[in-house]
Design an enzyme around this catalytic site. Structure first.
Site, PDB file in Angstrom:
ATOM      1  CE  LYS A  60      -0.280  -0.215   5.056  1.00 49.04           C
ATOM      2  NZ  LYS A  60      -1.131  -0.614   6.196  1.00 49.04           N
ATOM      3  NE  ARG A 158      -7.191  -0.154  11.056  1.00 50.39           N
ATOM      4  CZ  ARG A 158      -5.932  -0.279  10.639  1.00 50.39           C
ATOM      5  NH1 ARG A 158      -5.124   0.772  10.641  1.00 50.39           N
ATOM      6  NH2 ARG A 158      -5.455  -1.431  10.228  1.00 50.39           N
ATOM      7  CG  HIS A 187      -3.942  -4.587  12.112  1.00 51.40           C
ATOM      8  ND1 HIS A 187      -2.877  -5.079  11.373  1.00 51.40           N
ATOM      9  CD2 HIS A 187      -3.649  -3.286  12.362  1.00 51.40           C
ATOM     10  CE1 HIS A 187      -1.986  -4.105  11.193  1.00 51.40           C
ATOM     11  NE2 HIS A 187      -2.433  -3.019  11.786  1.00 51.40           N
ATOM     12  NE  ARG A 243      -2.484  -8.031   7.709  1.00 47.83           N
ATOM     13  CZ  ARG A 243      -3.169  -8.423   8.792  1.00 47.83           C
ATOM     14  NH1 ARG A 243      -3.800  -9.586   8.808  1.00 47.83           N
ATOM     15  NH2 ARG A 243      -3.230  -7.645   9.855  1.00 47.83           N
ATOM     16  CE1 TYR A 287      10.675  32.284   1.995  1.00 52.58           C
ATOM     17  CE2 TYR A 287      10.902  29.890   1.985  1.00 52.58           C
ATOM     18  CZ  TYR A 287      10.640  31.080   1.317  1.00 52.58           C
ATOM     19  OH  TYR A 287      10.344  31.055  -0.012  1.00 52.58           O
ATOM     20  CB  CYS A 343      12.727  26.313   1.137  1.00 49.46           C
ATOM     21  SG  CYS A 343      13.934  27.429   1.886  1.00 49.46           S
ATOM     22  CG  MET A 344       7.387  23.738  -1.706  1.00 47.48           C
ATOM     23  SD  MET A 344       6.207  24.611  -2.753  1.00 47.48           S
ATOM     24  CE  MET A 344       5.213  25.450  -1.548  1.00 47.48           C
ATOM     25  CG  ASP A 345      10.338  24.170  -4.416  1.00 47.59           C
ATOM     26  OD1 ASP A 345       9.542  23.227  -4.455  1.00 47.59           O
ATOM     27  OD2 ASP A 345       9.994  25.374  -4.472  1.00 47.59           O
TER      28      ASP A 345
HETATM   29  C1  LIG Z   1      -0.356  -1.495   6.961  1.00 47.33           C
HETATM   30  C2  LIG Z   1      -0.859  -2.808   7.405  1.00 47.33           C
HETATM   31  C3  LIG Z   1       0.033  -3.883   7.544  1.00 47.33           C
HETATM   32  C4  LIG Z   1       1.524  -3.734   7.448  1.00 47.33           C
HETATM   33  O1  LIG Z   1       2.001  -3.075   8.602  1.00 47.33           O
HETATM   34  P1  LIG Z   1       3.577  -2.928   8.922  1.00 47.33           P
HETATM   35  O2  LIG Z   1       3.630  -2.449  10.318  1.00 47.33           O
HETATM   36  O3  LIG Z   1       4.100  -1.921   7.959  1.00 47.33           O
HETATM   37  O4  LIG Z   1       4.181  -4.261   8.717  1.00 47.33           O
HETATM   38  C5  LIG Z   1      -0.513  -5.125   7.832  1.00 47.33           C
HETATM   39  N1  LIG Z   1      -1.843  -5.291   7.997  1.00 47.33           N
HETATM   40  C6  LIG Z   1      -2.714  -4.259   7.897  1.00 47.33           C
HETATM   41  C7  LIG Z   1      -4.178  -4.514   8.111  1.00 47.33           C
HETATM   42  C8  LIG Z   1      -2.258  -2.989   7.618  1.00 47.33           C
HETATM   43  O5  LIG Z   1      -3.117  -1.968   7.540  1.00 47.33           O
END
Ligand SMILES: *Cc1c(COP(=O)(O)O)cnc(C)c1O
Length: 413
Positions: A60, A158, A187, A243, A287, A343-345
């Site tokens: 992601k 969540r 999770h 995961r 700045y 700065c921004m850039d």
């Molecule tokens: C982002 C996420 C992960 C991965 O998390 P890490 O801490 O980066 O390993 C796994 N499961 C779910 C549901 C997540 O949202």
């Protein structure tokens, strides 16, 4: 309602999808190197660490800033059979890039997007009975079978059905006409804390909920719960699948976790000196004039700023707490501090009596000789988490993908 074919036209930003490396002679003098060999080694290290569990990498947020298309393809080539993302748009980017493996979308789908999942053979998350019904209805209407993982909330508060109400969701899933439940997941909220008792309690809740299947003499779907921290520190949470997100990219969620499962950074971030000047004693930089030279000194300018994800608070300023900034950058193997606000850039760096020439390489994150700056250093200096720093490196920064074999030498640099 938006139909699937309309949505397919709205592809992710072209730079996110970039497969062709910019020509080195024309490239912007600020870029990230992505070491695909390091990614492979990290994947192998995680596979060894979790023994029998299947590794489902999380890609992601543009693969935590590393570039979703190229990272997805590299993982597919490494034999991964499923990756996960947060949103359906990320899954579509992977399909457009040529991924044919399974893609699990971890977030809950909004009803109008369910046809997109079905059209692209994506695995949905069903975090409620209502959502499961919507998925079933959409699959029946499309004349297909939806693939879904049920989401159980064991303490994160969540998305997901509370573990004490999980039976209702499981029972409903048995009544669906066109949903195949391939997995059940949860999770952790505190797998990165010093005290793992909270995480263990969550795991117990998850196991209790899953006993539904045994009690009804039904096969248990694939179970998964562990992200990076739990992968590293809680082997009993590995279950059928893990995961990994941040640890796959070689960054630890917290420093303590690096020891339990060492991986190496995949990303390094570089720039070049584009200006050199001598700043007289008493002159202020940037700045708000937040830094004043107490003697004559040499200051260089880098073409990188907070719009690239190099946070404004990495410079000097009154916003800093005692543990924060300024950041150091590496030039010719030596650290030098950022001065003034970023700065921004553009960013200014005090090199004291040192020398630097236009075109010299400057490392913002990575190694030069014996010196190293990590994503975690940047995170500490600007008071953010390593997750925010990585995912905050903007699309304006080109990513250059490296493999030692492609260069025909032992080093990817
Ligand atoms: C982002 C996420 C992960 C991965 O998390 P890490 O801490 O980066 O390993 C796994 N499961 C779910 C549901 C997540 O949202």
């Amino acid at each position: 309602m938006t139909d699937a074919s309309q949505m397919r036209l709205r592809e992710p930003d072209a730079s996110e999808m970039r497969l062709r490396e910019p020509d080195a002679s024309e490239m912007r003098p600020t870029w990230c190197d992505i070491d695909l060999d390091a990614l492979d080694r990290n994947l192998a290290a995680i596979r060894r660490h979790v023994a029998g569990a299947e590794v489902v990498p999380v890609v992601k947020a543009n693969a935590y800033g590393h570039g979703i298309a190229r990272i997805g393809l590299a993982l597919q080539a490494a034999g991964v059979s499923c990756v996960s993302v947060a949103y359906v748009e990320e899954a579509l980017a992977l399909r457009s890039a040529g991924l044919t493996i399974d893609i699990h979308v971890l977030g809950g789908a909004v009803e109008r997007q369910i046809p997109l999942f079905l059209a692209h053979d994506l695995i949905l998350t069903a975090p409620s009975i209502d959502k499961l019904r919507q998925i079933d209805d959409a699959a029946v209407a499309a004349g297909t079978t939806a693939r879904a993982h049920l989401k159980i909330d064991t303490g994160m508060e969540r998305i997901g059905v509370h573990h004490y109400n999980a039976e209702g969701l499981f029972a409903e899933s048995l009544r669906c006409r066109s949903v195949r439940v391939e997995g059940v997941f949860s999770h952790f909220a505190n797998a990165d804390s010093g005290d793992l008792s909270d995480a263990r309690r969550q795991l117990d809740y998850f196991s209790e909920a899953l006993s539904f299947y045994e009690r009804h003499s039904l096969p248990t779907p694939v179970r998964h719960m562990a992200a990076s921290a739990a992968i590293a520190r809680l082997p009993e949470a590995h279950l059928d699948r893990v995961r990994p997100g941040i640890v796959l990219y070689g960054v630890a969620p917290k420093p303590e976790i690096a020891a339990a499962l060492p991986t190496e950074p995949v990303l390094s971030w570089h720039s070049e000196v584009v200006y050199f000047k001598v700043v007289p004693r008493g002159a202020s930089v940037g700045y708000g004039s937040t830094w004043t030279a107490d003697r004559q000194t040499r200051v260089i300018t880098l073409p990188v700023g907070y719009a690239d994800g190099y946070a404004r608070s990495l410079g000097t300023g009154p916003q800093q707490g005692p543990a924060q900034g300024p950041a150091n950058v590496l030039i010719d193997g030596a650290p030098h501090p950022v001065v003034g606000h970023v700065c921004m850039d553009q960013t200014m760096v005090n090199i004291g009596d040192g020398s630097a020439y236009n075109g010299d390489r400057v490392t913002l994150v990575g190694r030069q000789g014996d010196e190293r700056v990590t994503i975690t250093d940047l995170a500490d200096w600007c008071g953010r988490s390593p997750y925010e720093v990585l995912t905050g490196i903007s699309l304006r920064v080109p990513r250059v993908y490296r493999r030692a074999e492609a260069l025909g030498c032992g080093s990817a640099r």
